[in-house]
Scaffold this motif. Structure first.
Motif, short mmCIF file in Angstrom:
data_model
loop_
_atom_site.label_atom_id
_atom_site.label_comp_id
_atom_site.label_asym_id
_atom_site.label_seq_id
_atom_site.Cartn_x
_atom_site.Cartn_y
_atom_site.Cartn_z
N GLU A 79 0.81 -1.22 0.00
CA GLU A 79 0.00 0.00 0.00
C GLU A 79 0.85 1.27 0.00
OE1 GLU A 79 0.45 -1.12 4.39
OE2 GLU A 79 0.44 -2.07 2.41
N ALA A 80 2.15 1.13 0.19
CA ALA A 80 3.02 2.31 0.23
C ALA A 80 3.24 2.84 -1.18
CB ALA A 80 4.35 1.96 0.88
N VAL A 81 3.06 4.13 -1.33
CA VAL A 81 3.21 4.78 -2.64
C VAL A 81 4.64 5.31 -2.78
CG1 VAL A 81 2.38 6.63 -4.11
CG2 VAL A 81 0.77 5.41 -2.62
N ALA A 82 5.27 4.99 -3.90
CA ALA A 82 6.60 5.55 -4.18
C ALA A 82 6.47 7.05 -4.42
CB ALA A 82 7.20 4.87 -5.41
N ARG A 83 7.43 7.80 -3.92
CA ARG A 83 7.36 9.25 -4.03
C ARG A 83 8.69 9.81 -4.48
NH1 ARG A 83 6.37 13.67 0.88
NH2 ARG A 83 5.98 15.47 -0.48
N ASP A 84 8.64 10.65 -5.51
CA ASP A 84 9.82 11.34 -6.00
C ASP A 84 9.70 12.82 -5.69
OD1 ASP A 84 10.81 8.99 -7.09
OD2 ASP A 84 9.75 9.28 -8.98
N GLN A 85 10.80 13.41 -5.18
CA GLN A 85 10.81 14.84 -4.84
C GLN A 85 12.07 15.50 -5.39
OE1 GLN A 85 10.19 14.16 -0.42
NE2 GLN A 85 9.02 16.06 -0.68
N LEU A 86 11.90 16.71 -5.93
CA LEU A 86 13.03 17.56 -6.30
C LEU A 86 13.20 18.57 -5.18
CD1 LEU A 86 15.17 18.40 -8.36
CD2 LEU A 86 13.45 19.90 -9.41
N LEU A 87 14.31 18.48 -4.46
CA LEU A 87 14.52 19.26 -3.25
C LEU A 87 15.64 20.28 -3.46
CD1 LEU A 87 14.31 16.33 -0.69
CD2 LEU A 87 12.53 18.02 -1.18
N TYR A 133 5.19 3.08 8.42
CA TYR A 133 4.25 2.67 9.47
C TYR A 133 2.89 2.39 8.82
CZ TYR A 133 7.62 4.27 12.95
OH TYR A 133 8.74 4.42 13.73
N ARG A 134 2.45 1.14 8.90
CA ARG A 134 1.12 0.80 8.38
C ARG A 134 0.01 1.30 9.29
NH1 ARG A 134 2.10 -5.38 6.07
NH2 ARG A 134 2.77 -4.70 4.00
N ALA A 135 0.32 1.48 10.57
CA ALA A 135 -0.62 2.04 11.53
C ALA A 135 0.06 3.20 12.24
CB ALA A 135 -1.06 0.98 12.54
N VAL A 136 -0.74 4.11 12.72
CA VAL A 136 -0.19 5.27 13.42
C VAL A 136 0.27 4.86 14.81
CG1 VAL A 136 -0.68 7.60 14.24
CG2 VAL A 136 -1.75 6.76 12.15
N PRO A 137 1.51 5.17 15.20
CA PRO A 137 1.97 4.84 16.56
C PRO A 137 1.18 5.63 17.59
CG PRO A 137 3.81 5.38 15.10
CD PRO A 137 2.56 5.76 14.37
N SER A 153 -1.25 12.30 9.30
CA SER A 153 -0.60 11.35 10.19
C SER A 153 -1.47 10.12 10.44
CB SER A 153 -0.30 12.03 11.53
OG SER A 153 0.53 13.14 11.34
N LEU A 154 -2.77 10.30 10.45
CA LEU A 154 -3.66 9.18 10.71
C LEU A 154 -3.60 8.12 9.62
CD1 LEU A 154 -6.78 11.09 12.08
CD2 LEU A 154 -5.02 9.88 13.37
N ALA A 155 -3.01 8.45 8.49
CA ALA A 155 -2.90 7.50 7.39
C ALA A 155 -1.68 6.61 7.52
CB ALA A 155 -2.85 8.25 6.06
N GLY A 156 -0.90 6.76 8.60
CA GLY A 156 0.31 5.97 8.72
C GLY A 156 1.39 6.56 7.83
N GLY A 157 2.07 5.73 7.05
CA GLY A 157 3.05 6.23 6.10
C GLY A 157 4.46 6.27 6.66
#
Length: 410
Positions: free
Chosen positions: A96-104, A378-382, A391-395
């Motif tokens: 369920e984790a989405v790959a993310r690309d960022q230009l920083l 994190y699949r669940a929020v600590p 934050s409630l989405a985990g990640g």
């Protein structure tokens, strides 16, 4: 033979010349000699000195005039800064984790002014993203290319005054007050993120023991938050000592130890400070369960090689390892890293490539100090984490509770 005779004109000329000569002789007799004139000047100077001494006694000690070019030189000003860009790509094994690309982008601009021989002051601006409710995030002085070319924020990440007394050629000392460079940052990032700048008082001392050996000691006292409803504010106290040895032109070593401690950690809730990272054990309301007062140890060995194609100067190869133990937590309280670095990107024409393995357990150190650029998914929020929808989405989340391979280039 012609008889001698004088005309009336010649007689008048002779009398005139004789009269002029007589006047010159009389004037010379009245004019003092060079020795006499020197004597008169010396007498005059002595009289002036006596008069000046009398005026000093009557009017008190006189202040010598200050010449700006000699006594009070204009403060020297040094400009600092850098501009960097990089592409960050995050990928996780979770389906369920989405790959993310960022230009920083990272931008710093600072000014340091030497007010006198022992006092300097400075400030630095950094561009960054806004951390809602807390200004700029303490862990990431950078901004992402996003929001259709929107304007970016600039924050003050350094503002300090430093006292550097002159101790001699073999010893150096500095006492710094304000928001300044973090002397407890390590290249392993096992303690702090690169961009974390503490706020408080720092003391630094170094001594060249021998031509080979150098001892460095640092201490710090930093306020972590100003609690409006209480005088019991959370603080961080830190101490670090390192021995550097240059064995010969090619080999050098470094060994160090440190101790850190956070007081009143229960005040560091998500409502009081920017809660960027994850990992620590918290209650459901976000209060830290354990104390954080870890011991720290580090070691490194460096070998300088000859010329390497594409690299300016000697080429360093460094092996490094460090470890952390927090007696303030009963379990999950250790951390260690080990790796190597090839080269050092310290100036134009130089580059570096580094690898490191990190093992940082959940309560080895306070999560909001560590690197925010890599972390666990994190699949669940600590428990006790932020209450905002994102934050409630985990990640993903940086901080502690990670085991990771890290490869960095520069």
């Amino acid at each position: 033979m012609m008889p001698l005779c004088f005309s009336p004109c010649l007689l008048r000329s002779f009398r005139s010349a004789w009269f002029t000569l007589a006047l010159a002789v009389a004037h010379a007799a009245e004019t003092p000699s060079l020795a006499e004139r020197v004597h008169r000047l010396e007498s005059l100077v002595e009289a002036l000195r006596e008069e000046n001494a009398a005026l000093r006694r009557e009017g008190g000690p006189a202040r010598a005039p200050v010449v700006a070019s000699e006594k009070t030189p204009a403060p020297s000003v040094r400009l600092t800064g850098d501009l960097r860009t990089r592409l960050s790509s995050g990928m996780y094994a979770a389906r369920e984790a989405v790959a993310r690309d960022q230009l920083l982008f990272q931008f710093h601009f600072g000014v340091v002014s030497a007010v006198s021989e022992t006092i300097e002051a400075g400030f630095r601006f950094s561009a960054g993203d806004l951390n809602t409710g807390f200004g700029g995030t303490p862990l990431s002085a950078q901004f992402s290319a996003a929001d259709n070319g929107s304007r970016k924020y600039a924050f003050i990440d350094r503002a300090f005054m430093a006292w550097k007394p002159v101790l001699g050629p073999e010893a150096k000392m500095a006492v710094t007050l304000g928001k300044a460079e973090n002397l407890f940052f390590t290249s392993s990032r096992i303690l702090f993120d690169t961009d974390y700048m503490p706020e408080g008082l720092t003391e630094e001392f170094s001594l060249q023991l021998t031509k080979r050996d150098r001892l460095w000691i640092a201490g710090g006292q930093y306020m972590l938050d100003d609690i409006t409803s209480s005088a019991r504010d959370p603080w961080m106290f830190a101490g670090r000592m390192r021995w550097d040895a240059q064995w010969d032109a090619a080999w050098s070593t470094s060994v160090g130890v440190g101790l850190l401690s956070i007081t009143r950690g229960a005040q560091l809730t998500a409502a009081n400070v920017a809660n960027t990272n994850r990992g620590n054990t918290r209650t459901a309301t976000g209060v830290l369960v354990h104390a954080y007062r870890p011991f720290y140890a580090e070691a490194a060995i460096t070998r300088l090689l000859g010329r390497v194609p594409g690299y300016t100067g000697k080429f360093p190869v460094t092996l490094q390892a460090d470890l952390l133990h927090n007696p303030g937590a009963p379990a999950q309280n250790d951390a260690w890293t080990a790796g190597f670095t090839l080269g050092k990107a310290s100036k134009a024409g130089q580059w570096e490539v580094g690898y490191r393995f990190l093992h940082i357990e959940a309560d080895a150190w306070y999560e909001e100090m560590l690197d925010a650029e890599y972390g666990a998914y994190y699949r669940a929020v600590p428990p006790g984490w932020n209450n905002d929808p994102a934050s409630l989405a985990g990640g993903p989340g940086g901080g502690t509770n990670i085991r990771s391979h890290s490869i960095r280039t520069g």
